[in-house]
Enzyme design. Structure first.
Site, PDB file in Angstrom:
ATOM      1  N   CYS A 115       0.817  -1.219   0.000  1.00 62.00           N
ATOM      2  CA  CYS A 115       0.000   0.000   0.000  1.00 62.00           C
ATOM      3  C   CYS A 115       0.848   1.265   0.000  1.00 62.00           C
ATOM      4  CB  CYS A 115      -0.951   0.007   1.198  1.00 62.00           C
ATOM      5  SG  CYS A 115      -0.119   0.194   2.798  1.00 62.00           S
ATOM      6  N   GLN A 183      -1.607 -18.469   1.123  1.00 59.18           N
ATOM      7  CA  GLN A 183      -2.310 -18.830  -0.110  1.00 59.18           C
ATOM      8  C   GLN A 183      -1.673 -18.105  -1.296  1.00 59.18           C
ATOM      9  OE1 GLN A 183      -6.621 -18.645   0.222  1.00 59.18           O
ATOM     10  NE2 GLN A 183      -6.623 -19.862   2.075  1.00 59.18           N
ATOM     11  N   CYS A 221      -6.588 -13.407   1.549  1.00 58.37           N
ATOM     12  CA  CYS A 221      -6.873 -14.758   1.057  1.00 58.37           C
ATOM     13  C   CYS A 221      -7.331 -15.736   2.123  1.00 58.37           C
ATOM     14  CB  CYS A 221      -5.632 -15.339   0.385  1.00 58.37           C
ATOM     15  SG  CYS A 221      -5.056 -14.477  -1.081  1.00 58.37           S
ATOM     16  N   GLY A 333       8.969   9.402  12.990  1.00 59.03           N
ATOM     17  CA  GLY A 333       8.374   8.149  12.522  1.00 59.03           C
ATOM     18  C   GLY A 333       7.983   8.178  11.064  1.00 59.03           C
ATOM     19  N   ALA A 871      -6.330 -11.860  -6.768  1.00 57.03           N
ATOM     20  CA  ALA A 871      -6.992 -11.290  -7.953  1.00 57.03           C
ATOM     21  C   ALA A 871      -8.479 -11.083  -7.710  1.00 57.03           C
ATOM     22  CB  ALA A 871      -6.768 -12.185  -9.173  1.00 57.03           C
ATOM     23  N   GLU A1335     -15.651 -19.518  -5.010  1.00 54.04           N
ATOM     24  CA  GLU A1335     -16.604 -18.412  -4.887  1.00 54.04           C
ATOM     25  C   GLU A1335     -17.781 -18.648  -3.945  1.00 54.04           C
ATOM     26  OE1 GLU A1335     -16.760 -16.090  -9.021  1.00 54.04           O
ATOM     27  OE2 GLU A1335     -17.171 -18.220  -9.247  1.00 54.04           O
TER      28      GLU A1335
END
Length: 1407
Positions: A115, A183, A221, A333, A871, A1335
């Site tokens: 991120c 995973q 995951c 920091g 994904a 799913e």
């Protein structure tokens, strides 16, 4: 990102006054030559870089030989160590963070970019420092993405590569692999390093310490359960594998045996785990200890391309620098300044980093309280407070306890290790967790400058506005004084956040009251709130109402009224949630009231009992994670021991993922001449493009070129399911975030700066459409609209005994795969060939897209995918467009081009799950039987069709879920809006449509006054049946799942206990819900169900398998390996799968629709059977031969050892004119029961227990399948209860990173999480009688949503409200709290109704 983590903070915890911060003081200068037991009996030399060696001797002490060390001079520059190797940088760039330095300079790619803002933990590393004053070494986890390398002087960095590898041995912290806790693996190195750091400080942690240490790490995951279970083993006394002789977790083989414990199969063998041996960890480099002991306090200055970094060596020098550069921020920091520079484009020519100024880290304890240096990190402050609580009399510790409570919830462990107390205050964030408590608790600070020092109270006059304080530009904060509580004084802290941990507060508060001695009369009171203004707010009106009066209901009642005037928020207030935030201020004051009453009662000042129904209000929600249960079928007794099918085999890449050796797209080495591409996106929702001016960008050093639509040599649009989408906008943009052009430069930093200089002139168009209501009103749709039905709905509605109309809205969801969109396109240099390395679910789709874009044949483009870091449907369509743009850049420049989206770019550009508005009209009988249902679904597609039309189609195919409704009708439409286009997401519309019918079921139950599970059971498919599209199926296993789940969850007994709990508690309620699913597996477009494979057998007997599926964490490669092992009758160790490549297997289909193993497993099976049959004559000639003998003989006899396999797939179809078909191969069934406890005053909840029974046929790999079940459930829990996308009124996405968008974390896992695979099930339509599972179980997360709704219904019942009510998804604390209709929410809504201030535009759109 986190409040108070800027301006003045400690990046690496440089000075720890209290050794308890370290946990275990592992080494001092006097104990450098300590006793270390070796792992084996051999003498081993461990090289530790250029300056020292450690030699292990069997059974003897270790001799540490110090090599001659040169004295440091100013010319030495920056000195630090990484994994034992000495690093020297003469003049590092102040803008360089540790993460890119590790990945690009040192080629240590195990540390991942997730991120860039310290919110996901993927980049976690350990930093160690030696403190010469206290003679101890501290280890702490940090986010490498936020740590400037300039701050590393004298530090030792340990990355995942430095603790163990598959080439040598693994560290016990890497046992996460054996526990099936990896995973996709992208988050795994960060998890490992967080745990490793914890173990370095505390070799025997408690489970609470484990989860606290991992709270700063996210996983998309696994569902977290296997990670917790793997690391729970450190909390237990384990047998040493070296003693009992069993295999250990260091083994590089994939374990395939399911251990049996107490007669039950377990997923992994805990007996084989390597014990933790702290003596085997790398010791701190002695050179750095000598450096710290002998170093003069001299200033360091590093001049970069744009910024200058100065690290003063003394306080006087710091004050002089602040006088010379008053606007220069103090960086400690870097958790605020760094984010401002990185994400807001704020530029600071000079940065001051006083990490070596000892006075900033001084801590002094006095009888009046504690004085803490402003440079102390939150972890140090936590340690200080814990020590103070133990040393002060209990009645004097209220303030310390309140502050400690807030610190424990401030960010993750990595943030607390670097963010400083002074930085928290100086940042002056309105939702800082500390400043309301500091202000209420009479704290003061010392501000220091060349002109002198002054003591400043931290109060309402100190905070002047957003990010502004009374500290002058030339001043620094030297220290903060935290007073001990006085006799008869009570201090409490409160906070509420979108997620229980590691999240910025929505509202927080610090409250203090001081009573006259032995009295309930208030002598003094102070109340401060955060999150309800541009800075913290003092509730002065409340204090005036209460001071001088006895603490009783009448007094507090007047206080609540005054608070309504103290806290006022306009509808447009930043952050939104206006009614909720105001309600929270009242609720938190009420909780304070109860806590004070409890205090007065304990002192015998208040003799009246607190009502029993209110006592639980001040108790925290449960949080202790209990061991879960995973039940699966054992393999048949007749199955060969070598046959891995049906056994819980470890993910084939798990060990490499845990060591950082697993290679992802952006881990590929830099290629000579490589360029980086940065995307320029639209800032307008709907506008004409008048001009694109990139002249200034081209002037920037390092910028090579700019790619626009006119540069595309081939097709400028990509056709996706019949709709064209522009690769780069040329004349008009239709959403914020649409791609307009791209800048190509010699580095990522130069490309980003160049992109920022591109100026686009727009002419706004006024017909923007954002909401579904607007789209419906303006008939803005992507055609076709879909319709389906059976029976006579109109007549059935007329004949029904009751009819009800309702609706529910389901918000969108961001994929938040940990690995962002990544590409590397390499021109081969001849015949127009392009090598493309990327992260995608569908390489052929991208191959075709690039070929069409460049106007070349597909055989010139080869796409290669090693693995994908998550994904969930989000790496197909937009991936092909981004890859095509990158390919154009490579084509135009003739050089390799890399493109890796930042997290915010990825979230802005790629879209997510479609928001859906579901409306229904239902007819039913008094006995609960539903006779008719009419549904309408509106899908927010965004600005392009993408796959939304297909999502709308699939919605109608699943609108019945598990219910046999004789008269059924549905209509769906994909709406065109001016938001970024949405796309496929795990479940592809099914979770949204099923929530609609389950909500309808719940409404029917509430109308009839019955339990929702009773209505579900009455209407469930029970016998051989036809769906509404006339597909025949047998629901026997659905019914079995339902009955077994009811039994295992003990729902009837727990219902009774919940009823009692809800009657006895006013503001705490429990709810329980059980929900089924019937999910169709396969593609209704029949051609997508095919697959191919290529299998090579080499002369040595090793086997290379290639197939068209993508490994993205779902374990596809592992299952394929198991298939090949069974078919060839060889161990899995002989079988390798390298990558998925369009060169090896052409014309692949997407890895999606839970069909990857079904299709590719069959193709591999076909190829292996062909090869095994070819070997039959050889085997018959030499039946006692080995596999290797047979293969060599076959080669010598000229028998081909390579072949392709193919699976045609079933002929699935859907005829929409006839409204019939067979769009799915079969159904996967599941049932889930969840119980929650809800705090009605705040909307916060805990999932107490979840039981799932799932029919997946015969599992090929129970550990992978259970992991998929748990992971999808947690993702569904996020969808339905917490994940919320927010858009501005102009269509800009607010939530562009983990700081604003919250996915589930460790704190959101059900406290007891049980998964049962249905026994005795089979499925002849798929490989080895298995079923697709990726799913279906996502929707079962809705069981938590409906349990919350049941808890809310209980609260509403207390308020006199019964019957159906609206609770839209996600059931965030805001929606949940307001739906509970407590006295405080009603106060807010009533005051709002009587307001005459007029309506303001809301801060965010209601999408």
């Amino acid at each position: 990102m986190f409040p108070g983590n800027g301006v003045q903070r400690n990046a690496t915890g440089f000075r720890s006054v209290f050794s308890c911060l370290v946990g275990v003081s592992e080494m001092s200068a006097q104990s450098a030559a300590r006793c270390i037991k070796p792992r084996d009996s051999k003498e081993t030399a461990l090289s530790m870089g250029s300056s020292w060696n450690v030699v292990f001797h069997s059974g003897r002490q270790v001799c540490i030989n110090f090599m001659k060390m040169a004295e440091q001079t100013l010319e030495d520059g920056l000195i630090f160590y990484v994994n034992g190797k000495k690093i020297m940088e003469k003049n590092p760039d102040p803008e360089t963070m540790l993460l890119p330095y590790l990945r690009k300079k040192l080629r240590l790619t195990g540390t991942k970019y997730g991120c860039g803002g310290g919110g996901c933990g993927a980049c976690t590393v350990m930093v160690s420092r030696y403190d010469p004053q206290n003679k101890n070494i501290s280890h702490f986890s940090v986010n490498a993405c936020l740590l400037p390398i300039c701050q590393l002087h004298g530090g030792a960095v340990t990355t995942v590569e430095g603790i163990g590898s598959t080439k040598t041995k693994l560290h016990p912290a890497q046992r996460i692999a054996k526990a099936h806790g990896s995973q996709c693996g992208f988050c795994t190195p960060g998890m490992v390093m967080s745990m490793y750091t914890l173990l370095r400080n505390n070799p025997k942690p408690t489970l609470e310490e484990v989860t606290e240490g991992l709270a700063g790490n996210l996983c998309r995951c696994t569902g977290y359960r296997p990670i917790v279970d793997g690391y729970r083993t450190f909390c237990e006394r384990e047998k040493c594998c070296q003693i009992n002789g069993t295999a250990c977790c260091m083994a590089n083989e994939n374990g395939s045996v399911g251990p049996v414990v107490n007669g039950q199969l377990e997923l992994f063998n805990k007996d084989g785990l390597l014990p933790l041996d702290p003596t085997q960890d790398l010791i701190f480099p002695p050179e750095l200890m000598r450096l710290a002991e002998s170093q003069e306090r001299i200033s360091q200055k590093f001049i970069g391309e744009r910024m200058t970094w100065i690290s003063p060596g003394s306080l006087d020098e710091l004050l002089q620098l602040k006088a010379d550069h008053p606007q220069a921020p103090i960086v400690m920091g870097n958790t605020n300044i760094g984010l401002d520079i990185k994400f807001k484009g704020i530029f600071h020519p000079v940065l001051l980093s006083p990490t070596r100024v000892h006075e900033l880290f001084k801590v002094t304890q006095k009888p009046e309280g504690v004085c803490v240096g402003a440079g102390c990190s939150m972890s140090v402050v936590k340690s200080v407070l814990e020590k103070s609580i133990g040393s002060f009399p209990p009645e004097n510790t209220h303030m310390f306890r309140a502050l400690l409570q807030q610190i424990n919830l401030l960010g993750g462990q990595q943030i607390r290790n670097v963010a400083t107390l002074g930085g928290n205050i100086a940042s002056a964030y309105p939702n800082s967790d500390l400043t309301p408590v500091l202000a209420a608790g009479r704290c003061t600070l010392v501000a220091l400058s060349k002109e002198g020092r002054r003591r400043v109270p931290i109060d309402k006059d100190f905070f002047l506005g957003f990010a502004k304080t009374a500290v002058k530009p030339n001043e620094i904060i030297l220290s903060v004084f935290i007073p001990a509580s006085r006799k008869d004084e009570v201090v409490h802290a409160f906070r509420h956040a979108p997620r229980k941990e590691n999240a910025l507060a929505t509202v927080n508060a610090g409250m203090r009251v001081w009573f006259n001695e032995n009295s309930s009369v208030v002598k003094d009171i102070s109340i401060y709130y955060g999150g309800v203004g541009t800075t913290i707010v003092s509730a002065e009106g409340v204090c005036k109402q209460i001071i001088g009066r006895p603490w009783e209901d009448a007094t507090l009642s007047d206080g609540y009224g005054a608070l309504m005037d103290d806290v006022t928020l306009m509808a447009s207030a930043p952050g939104g949630k206006v009614d909720f935030r105001r309600s929270l201020t009242l609720s938190l004051l009420f909780k304070f009231n109860l806590l004070v009453l409890q205090y007065l009662q304990e002192k015998n000042v208040f003799l009246k009992e607190i009502p029993k129904g209110l006592q639980s209000t001040i108790q925290p929600l449960p949080k202790h994670i209990q061991p879960g249960y995973q039940e699966f079928q054992n393999v048949l007794e007749t199955q060969l021991a070598q046959d891995p099918v049906g056994r819980p085999m470890v993910h084939r890449s798990a060990l490499s993922q845990a060591t950082g050796e697993a290679v992802y797209c952006d881990d590929l080495p830099h290629i000579d001449g490589e360029l980086f591409l940065a995307i320029v996106t639209s800032s307008r929702a709907h506008a004409k493009i008048i001009r694109i001016d990139f002249s200034e960008a081209l002037k920037l050093p390092g910028v090579v070129d700019v790619v626009i639509a006119d540069d595309i040599p081939g097709k400028k649009c990509r056709n996706i399911v019949g709709f064209n989408e522009e690769l780069l906008a040329k004349s008009e943009v239709t959403c914020v975030g649409q791609m307009v052009c791209a800048v190509v430069a010699d580095s990522e930093a130069h490309a980003k700066r160049g992109a920022a200089l591109v100026k686009i002139t727009y002419e706004d168009l006024q017909d923007c459409i954002f909401t579904l209501e607007e789209a419906i009103e303006k008939q803005s749709f992507f055609l076709p609209k879909w319709k389906i039905g059976r029976g006579d709905v109109e007549k059935a509605l007329e004949d029904a005994e009751q009819v009800y109309e309702g609706e529910i809205r389901i918000g969108g969801q961001e994929h938040f795969y940990l690995e962002t969109q990544s590409f590397l396109v390499v021109p081969v240099g001849e015949e127009q060939e392009m090598k493309v390395y990327l992260s995608t679910q569908h390489p052929t789709f991208t191959q075709v897209a690039i070929a069409e874009t460049l106007g070349i044949p597909s055989n010139r483009v080869s796409c290669h995918v090693k693995r994908v870091g998550g994904a969930f449907g989000g790496k197909v369509t937009k991936t092909s467009i981004l890859a095509s743009i990158t390919a154009v850049a490579a084509w135009k420049t003739g050089r390799p081009v890399r493109c890796v989206l930042e997290r915010g770019e990825d979230m802005l550009i790629t879209g997510g799950r479609n928001p859906v508005w579901g409306k229904y009209k239902v007819g039913f009988m008094k006995n609960g039987r539903i006779t008719a249902a009419d549904f309408q679904y509106y899908v927010n597609a965004g600005n392009t069709a993408d796959e939304s039309v297909l999502v709308a189609e699939k919605i109608l195919l699943h609108l019945d879920n598990a219910y046999n409704i004789p008269n059924l009708r549905g209509q769906s439409a994909a709406c065109r809006t001016n938001l970024p286009s949405n796309t496929a997401f795990r479940g592809f519309g099914v979770p949204q449509c099923m929530l609609v019918i389950e909500n309808m079921i719940t409404d029917v139950a509430h109308k009839l006054g019955r339990r929702p599970e009773e209505i579900r059971e009455i209407n469930m498919y029970k016998e051989l049946s036809l769906t509404h599209y006339k597909m025949k199926f047998d629901p026997e296993n659905l019914v079995r799942c339902w009955e077994e789940c009811k039994e295992k969850a003990d729902i009837h007994r727990r219902r009774q206990a919940i009823d009692i709990f809800n009657k006895e508690n006013q503001y705490k309620k429990k709810g329980i819900a059980i929900v089924p699913i019937k999910y169709g597996i396969g593609f209704s477009m029949s051609f997508l169900n095919q697959a191919a494979a290529l299998v090579h057998i080499y002369n040595d007997g090793s086997v290379l398998v290639s197939h068209g599926g993508i490994e993205m964490g779902q374990g596809l490669h592992t299952k394929v390996q198991q298939v090949a092992s069974r078919e060839l009758n060889i161990p899995t160790s002989l079988i390798h799968i390298s990558e998925t490549s369009t060169e090896c297997v052409p014309n692949t289909c997407p890895s999606a629709a839970s069909f990857g193993t079904d299709a590719n497993g069959m193709a591999v099976q076909d190829a292996c059977q062909i090869l095994y049959k070819r070997l039959e004559p050889i085997r018959k000639k030499n039946p006692n031969g080995t596999w290797q003998n047979w293969i060599m003989t076959a080669f010598l006899e000229k028998i081909s050892l390579s072949t392709t396999g193919y699976y045609r797939g079933q002929d699935l179809y859907m005829d929409w004119e006839k409204q019939e078909g067979k769009p799915y191969a079969y159904f996967t069934y599941g049932v889930c029961c969840s119980e929650v406890e809800l705090d009605c005053l705040t909307g916060e909840y805990r999932t107490l227990r979840t039981d799932m029974v799932v029919d997946i046929g015969r599992s090929i790999n129970p550990s992978i399948d259970i992991g998929q079940i748990e992971g999808s459930f947690i993702q569904g829990l996020g969808l339905f209860t917490m994940e919320e996308l927010k858009f501005s009124p102009s269509g800009m996405l607010y939530t562009r990173g983990p700081g604003q968008y919250k996915i589930p974390s460790f704190c959101d896992v059900p406290l007891k999480f049980n998964v049962y695979l249905l026994a005795g099930s089979s499925n002849p339509l798929a490989i080895y009688s298995s079923k697709g599972i990726g799913e279906p179980c996502l929707f079962l997360g809705s069981s938590v949503f409906f349990a919350i709704k049941e808890a809310v219904a209980a609260a509403r019942k207390d308020a006199g409200l019964t019957g159906p009510f609206t609770l839209n998804s996600p059931a965030t604390p805001e929606r949940t709290c307001l739906a509970c209709a407590t006295r405080f929410t009603n106060m807010v809504l009533q005051s709002k109704a009587g307001s005459t201030s007029g309506s303001a535009q809301p801060w965010a759109l209601d999408i």
